[in-house]
Scaffold this active site. Structure first.
Site, PDB file in Angstrom:
ATOM      1  N   ASP A 182       0.828  -1.211   0.000  1.00  0.00           N
ATOM      2  CA  ASP A 182       0.000   0.000   0.000  1.00  0.00           C
ATOM      3  C   ASP A 182       0.868   1.269   0.000  1.00  0.00           C
ATOM      4  O   ASP A 182       2.096   1.195   0.046  1.00  0.00           O
ATOM      5  CB  ASP A 182      -0.965  -0.019   1.211  1.00  0.00           C
ATOM      6  CG  ASP A 182      -0.244  -0.412   2.488  1.00  0.00           C
ATOM      7  OD1 ASP A 182       0.877   0.084   2.695  1.00  0.00           O
ATOM      8  OD2 ASP A 182      -0.788  -1.233   3.265  1.00  0.00           O
TER       9      ASP A 182
ATOM     10  N   ASP B 121       0.867   6.122 -13.454  1.00  0.00           N
ATOM     11  CA  ASP B 121       0.469   5.293 -14.584  1.00  0.00           C
ATOM     12  C   ASP B 121      -0.833   5.848 -15.154  1.00  0.00           C
ATOM     13  O   ASP B 121      -1.761   6.152 -14.403  1.00  0.00           O
ATOM     14  CB  ASP B 121       0.263   3.849 -14.092  1.00  0.00           C
ATOM     15  CG  ASP B 121       0.704   2.816 -15.107  1.00  0.00           C
ATOM     16  OD1 ASP B 121       0.290   2.947 -16.282  1.00  0.00           O
ATOM     17  OD2 ASP B 121       1.427   1.883 -14.737  1.00  0.00           O
TER      18      ASP B 121
ATOM     19  N   ASP C  63      -0.009   3.575 -20.441  1.00  0.00           N
ATOM     20  CA  ASP C  63      -0.290   2.177 -20.749  1.00  0.00           C
ATOM     21  C   ASP C  63      -0.763   2.006 -22.201  1.00  0.00           C
ATOM     22  O   ASP C  63      -1.664   2.723 -22.641  1.00  0.00           O
ATOM     23  CB  ASP C  63      -1.395   1.708 -19.791  1.00  0.00           C
ATOM     24  CG  ASP C  63      -1.560   0.214 -19.757  1.00  0.00           C
ATOM     25  OD1 ASP C  63      -0.609  -0.487 -19.390  1.00  0.00           O
ATOM     26  OD2 ASP C  63      -2.665  -0.278 -20.115  1.00  0.00           O
TER      27      ASP C  63
ATOM     28  N   GLU D 238       4.041   3.265 -23.226  1.00  0.00           N
ATOM     29  CA  GLU D 238       4.217   1.825 -23.465  1.00  0.00           C
ATOM     30  C   GLU D 238       3.662   1.533 -24.854  1.00  0.00           C
ATOM     31  O   GLU D 238       2.479   1.746 -25.110  1.00  0.00           O
ATOM     32  CB  GLU D 238       3.465   1.005 -22.409  1.00  0.00           C
ATOM     33  CG  GLU D 238       3.783  -0.473 -22.535  1.00  0.00           C
ATOM     34  CD  GLU D 238       2.695  -1.392 -21.998  1.00  0.00           C
ATOM     35  OE1 GLU D 238       3.002  -2.534 -21.645  1.00  0.00           O
ATOM     36  OE2 GLU D 238       1.512  -0.977 -21.961  1.00  0.00           O
TER      37      GLU D 238
ATOM     38  N   HIS E 158       6.662  -5.343 -14.516  1.00  0.00           N
ATOM     39  CA  HIS E 158       5.625  -6.166 -13.874  1.00  0.00           C
ATOM     40  C   HIS E 158       4.952  -7.143 -14.836  1.00  0.00           C
ATOM     41  O   HIS E 158       4.125  -7.942 -14.410  1.00  0.00           O
ATOM     42  CB  HIS E 158       4.573  -5.239 -13.252  1.00  0.00           C
ATOM     43  CG  HIS E 158       3.831  -4.455 -14.298  1.00  0.00           C
ATOM     44  ND1 HIS E 158       4.452  -3.509 -15.097  1.00  0.00           N
ATOM     45  CD2 HIS E 158       2.546  -4.491 -14.709  1.00  0.00           C
ATOM     46  CE1 HIS E 158       3.569  -3.005 -15.935  1.00  0.00           C
ATOM     47  NE2 HIS E 158       2.397  -3.583 -15.719  1.00  0.00           N
ATOM     48  N   ASP E 159       5.241  -7.053 -16.130  1.00  0.00           N
ATOM     49  CA  ASP E 159       4.639  -7.951 -17.125  1.00  0.00           C
ATOM     50  C   ASP E 159       5.615  -9.014 -17.613  1.00  0.00           C
ATOM     51  O   ASP E 159       5.247  -9.849 -18.442  1.00  0.00           O
ATOM     52  CB  ASP E 159       4.208  -7.160 -18.366  1.00  0.00           C
ATOM     53  CG  ASP E 159       3.027  -6.239 -18.112  1.00  0.00           C
ATOM     54  OD1 ASP E 159       2.245  -6.509 -17.192  1.00  0.00           O
ATOM     55  OD2 ASP E 159       2.895  -5.248 -18.853  1.00  0.00           O
TER      56      ASP E 159
HETATM   57  O1  ISL Z   1       2.054  -8.593 -20.595  1.00  0.00           O
HETATM   58  C1  ISL Z   1       2.067  -8.720 -21.785  1.00  0.00           C
HETATM   59  C2  ISL Z   1       2.330  -9.971 -22.415  1.00  0.00           C
HETATM   60  O2  ISL Z   1       2.378 -10.900 -21.466  1.00  0.00           O
HETATM   61  C3  ISL Z   1       1.858  -7.642 -22.684  1.00  0.00           C
HETATM   62  O3  ISL Z   1       1.336  -8.060 -23.883  1.00  0.00           O
HETATM   63  C4  ISL Z   1       0.956  -6.626 -22.045  1.00  0.00           C
HETATM   64  O4  ISL Z   1      -0.335  -7.089 -21.995  1.00  0.00           O
HETATM   65  C5  ISL Z   1       1.027  -5.377 -22.830  1.00  0.00           C
HETATM   66  O5  ISL Z   1       2.349  -4.988 -22.784  1.00  0.00           O
HETATM   67  C6  ISL Z   1       0.182  -4.285 -22.220  1.00  0.00           C
HETATM   68  O6  ISL Z   1       0.530  -4.106 -20.882  1.00  0.00           O
HETATM   69  C7  ISL Z   1      -0.094  -3.124 -20.158  1.00  0.00           C
HETATM   70  O7  ISL Z   1      -1.492  -3.087 -20.329  1.00  0.00           O
HETATM   71  C8  ISL Z   1      -2.209  -4.223 -19.877  1.00  0.00           C
HETATM   72  C9  ISL Z   1      -1.818  -4.635 -18.456  1.00  0.00           C
HETATM   73  O8  ISL Z   1      -2.328  -5.911 -18.184  1.00  0.00           O
HETATM   74  C10 ISL Z   1      -0.320  -4.651 -18.263  1.00  0.00           C
HETATM   75  O9  ISL Z   1      -0.001  -4.954 -16.936  1.00  0.00           O
HETATM   76  C11 ISL Z   1       0.191  -3.321 -18.687  1.00  0.00           C
HETATM   77  O10 ISL Z   1       1.557  -3.162 -18.453  1.00  0.00           O
HETATM   78  C12 ISL Z   1      -3.658  -3.841 -19.922  1.00  0.00           C
HETATM   79  O11 ISL Z   1      -3.871  -2.636 -19.263  1.00  0.00           O
END
Ligand code: ISL
Length: 561
Positions: A31, A100, A201, A257, A330-331
Site C-alpha cells: 500500500d 500510470d 499504458d 508503453e 511487472h509484465d
Molecule cells: O504482458 C504482456 C504480455 O504478457 C503484454 O502483452 C501486455 O499485456 C502489454 O504490454 C500491455 O501491458 C499493459 O497493459 C495491460 C496490463 O495488463 C499490463 O499490466 C500493462 O503493463 C492492460 O492494461
C-alpha cells in the site's frame, strides 16, 4: 548527436508495483503507506524518480489496469490523503513521482461504461466501441491479448463491445472528442496535484483502423489484429492534441508503453520536433525469445540478436528522441532468470546486466527487486497463480485439453507475469518482511537468502553494485549523453561498446556466458591506456586489450585515457 540536457535523461527511475512492494497494515496487499515507509531505502539506492503502477479504484480484474474511478485511490492502497503525503514526502526528498495513465480502456465497472451499456441511447454509449454482430458472430475476427475474441456480447442492448484486454476492460472510443476532453481533464487533475509525469499504458493502441476490418486469411477463428489497432491512423493526431492541450503546460516527462513499434515508427512518438512523448517502452528486446506463435512460443535467443536490437535502437535515437532502458517490469519474467544465470552466477550475471542497462544511452528503469537479484518463481500448481493472462492461458490450453497441463505450467514458469509480482523480499522473516498478514500472492521461497537485509549487509551485493552504477552515472555525463559505438558486433559471447562525449571515452565489456571468454580489442581503437572504473568481480585482472580474459558473466567498465 542530440545532447540536449533534460532531468529525465539523467534520471534513474524505479518502478513500484504497489500490491507487492510493502504492506503497512497487514491485509496482505502492499500500500501507499508501505511505500512511504521505504523511501529511505529508495533514496539510499540513489534513484531519482518512481513510476508507480496504478493505485486507482479498480475491481482488480487485471490488478489495477482496469480502472473504475480515475480520481480515487483504491481502498486497499489507502486514500487520497496518503497519496498526497507520499507525493509531498517524495518531493521533500527530491524524488519525482510518475503516475500510470491507463486510457486505452476502463473497467466495465467505471460509471461511464455502466451508463454506456444501460441503453443504446445513453449519452455515454459512444465513449466505447460498440458494433452489431456479423452473421451471428463477433463483428470481426480480432483476438484479444487475454482471451480468444476481442469482443463481448452485451445481451441487454444486443451489441458487442471491443476489449483488447479482458472482458472487464472495454476499450475507450478515442474518436469521440467529448471522451478525449474527459481524459484530458482527468490528466490535469493529477498534474495539478504536482506529479512529475505519466507512464502511458498501451498508448499506441488508442486509434483503431476505420471500419475495424477482419484480419485477412482463410483460417477459421480469431487472429492477431495488431496491425489494425497499434500505431493506428489517428494516433499521432491524438497525442499531439494531448500534448498541446495538457502535457505542454507542465514541466513533466512522459513514457509511452508501445508494443509493436520499430525504430522507424518509434521515432514518430518521441522525435524532438514531434511534440508527442519523451520516451517509449519498445518491446523488441522483450520479444527476443518469442517465436511466430507469440510470447508462449518460446525460442532460444542469441547474443548477436540482442546486440542487434540494442544497437539499432541506440542508433535510431542518436540524433533525435531518447531511449528508455529496461529488461524487466511487472509484465515480464525476472531479468536475471531470463537474460542471466539465476543459479551459480546469479550475483555476477545480475550485476553484468545492470552494467549494460546503466551504461547504454537512455534512461534506466529498475523494476522493484531487480536491485537484489530477485528471480522467477515456479509455483507448483495453477491455484497459486493470480495473473489473469496466466489463468486464461491455462484455462484455454490445459483445462480444455489442448495441451499437457505440466507443459503449460512450464511455460508459465518461464514467461508468466507473476514471476515479477511475488512480494518484494525485505528480510528473512515471515513473508519476507513484506506483510504481517497473508500475502495476496505467495512469496518466492528463495527469500531466506535473497532479501534486502542481506544485500545491505554485504558490501559486495548486487544492491551495492546498483548504488555504485547509479552514482557513477551521476558523476559521468558520458554515461548519459555519450555516443554509443558498438565493437565486436559478431561476437556471440561478448557485448562490447564505447561511449564517447567531448573527448571522454568509456569502454564497456560484458561476458554474457557462464564460461570464461577471451576477446581481442587490439586494433579496434588506439588507446594510450585504460583505467578500470568498475567491475563485478572483486579484483579484475589482466588489462591487455589484445588478450582480454573475462570470467563468467564478468563486466568491466574502463576509461580510455
Ligand atoms: O504482458 C504482456 C504480455 O504478457 C503484454 O502483452 C501486455 O499485456 C502489454 O504490454 C500491455 O501491458 C499493459 O497493459 C495491460 C496490463 O495488463 C499490463 O499490466 C500493462 O503493463 C492492460 O492494461
Amino acid at each position: 548527436m542530440n545532447s540536449v540536457r533534460q532531468w529525465w535523461k539523467e534520471a534513474v527511475i524505479y518502478q513500484i508495483y504497489p500490491r507487492s512492494f510493502f504492506d503497512s497494515d497487514g491485509d496482505g496487499i502492499g500500500d501507499l503507506r508501505g511505500i512511504l515507509a521505504k523511501l529511505d531505502y529508495l533514496q539510499e539506492l540513489g534513484i531519482d524518480a518512481v513510476w508507480l503502477c496504478p493505485v486507482y479504484q479498480s475491481p482488480n480484474d487485471d490488478n489495477g489496469y482496469d480502472i473504475s474511478d480515475y480520481c480515487r485511490i483504491a481502498e486497499e492502497f489507502g486514500n487520497m490523503a496518503d497519496w498526497e503525503e507520499l507525493l509531498a514526502e517524495m518531493h521533500r526528498r527530491g524524488l519525482k513521482l510518475i503516475m500510470d495513465l491507463v486510457v486505452n480502456h476502463t473497467s466495465d465497472e467505471h460509471p461511464w461504461f455502466v451508463e454506456a451499456r444501460a441503453s443504446r441511447n445513453s449519452t455515454k454509449r459512444d465513449y466505447y466501441i460498440w458494433r452489431e454482430g456479423k452473421d451471428g458472430k463477433e463483428p470481426n475476427n480480432w483476438q484479444s491479448f487475454f482471451t480468444p475474441s476481442a469482443w463481448e456480447y452485451d445481451g441487454n442492448t444486443g451489441e458487442y463491445y471491443l476489449h483488447l484486454f479482458s472482458v472487464k476492460q472495454p476499450d475507450l472510443n478515442w474518436e469521440n472528442p467529448v471522451l478525449r476532453g474527459e481524459i484530458y481533464d482527468m490528466m490535469r487533475f493529477w498534474l495539478d496535484k504536482g506529479i512529475d509525469g505519466f507512464r502511458m499504458d498501451v498508448i499506441n493502441c488508442i486509434s483503431k483502423t476505420e471500419g475495424l476490418p477482419d484480419v485477412p486469411g482463410t483460417e477459421e477463428g480469431y487472429r492477431w489484429g495488431g496491425d489494425y489497432f497499434m500505431n493506428g491512423p489517428r494516433i499521432h493526431e491524438y497525442l499531439r492534441e494531448m500534448n498541446e492541450l495538457v502535457l505542454s503546460w507542465y514541466d513533466i516527462m512522459t513514457v509511452g508503453e508501445t508494443p509493436c513499434v520499430t525504430p522507424e515508427t518509434g521515432i514518430l512518438y518521441v522525435g524532438d520536433e514531434r511534440r508527442e512523448l519523451n520516451m517509449l517502452f519498445q518491446f523488441e528486446l522483450m520479444d527476443i525469445d518469442s517465436g511466430p506463435g507469440g510470447k508462449w512460443d518460446i525460442q532460444p535467443w542469441r547474443l548477436t540478436d540482442l546486440k542487434r536490437i540494442v544497437g539499432k535502437w541506440q542508433l535510431a535515437m542518436r540524433d533525435n528522441g531518447w531511449n528508455s532502458l529496461y529488461m524487466n517490469n511487472h509484465d515480464q519474467p525476472r531479468m536475471v532468470s531470463r537474460f542471466g544465470n539465476d543459479g551459480e552466477y546469479r550475483a555476477e550475471s545480475a550485476k553484468m546486466l545492470a552494467t549494460l542497462l546503466h551504461t547504454l544511452r537512455g534512461t534506466p528503469f529498475i523494476y522493484q527487486g531487480e536491485e537484489i537479484g530477485m528471480r522467477n518463481v515456479s509455483f507448483g500448481s495453477i491455484e497459486e497463480y493470480r495473473d489473469i493472462e496466466t489463468l486464461n492461458l491455462y484455462r484455454e490450453k490445459a483445462l480444455q485439453g489442448n495441451a499437457d497441463p505440466s507443459e503449460v505450467l512450464a511455460l508459465i514458469h518461464k514467461k508468466g507475469r507473476d514471476n515479477a509480482r511475488t512480494p518484494m523480499q525485505w528480510d528473512d522473516g515471515i513473508n519476507a518482511g513484506f506483510s504481517g498478514g497473508m500475502p495476496w500472492i505467495g512469496v518466492n521461497p528463495d527469500y531466506t537468502g535473497i532479501n534486502v537485509q542481506n544485500a545491505l549487509a554485504d558490501g559486495d551485493s548486487i544492491l551495492h553494485y546498483y548504488k555504485k552504477l547509479i552514482a557513477m552515472r551521476k558523476e559521468n555525463p558520458v554515461m548519459v549523453y555519450g555516443e554509443y559505438i558498438p565493437i565486436l558486433e559478431d561476437e556471440e559471447a561478448i557485448f562490447a561498446y564505447i561511449r564517447q562525449l567531448d573527448g571522454e571515452r568509456l569502454l564497456v565489456i560484458l561476458n554474457f556466458t557462464g564460461v570464461p571468454a577471451v576477446c581481442n580489442l587490439a586494433g579496434q581503437f588506439s588507446p594510450s591506456g585504460v583505467e578500470l572504473l568498475l567491475s563485478n568481480y572483486p579484483a579484475a585482472v589482466g588489462h591487455h586489450l589484445a588478450n582480454l580474459e573475462l570470467r563468467p558473466f564478468e563486466a568491466r567498465v574502463y576509461r580510455i585515457v
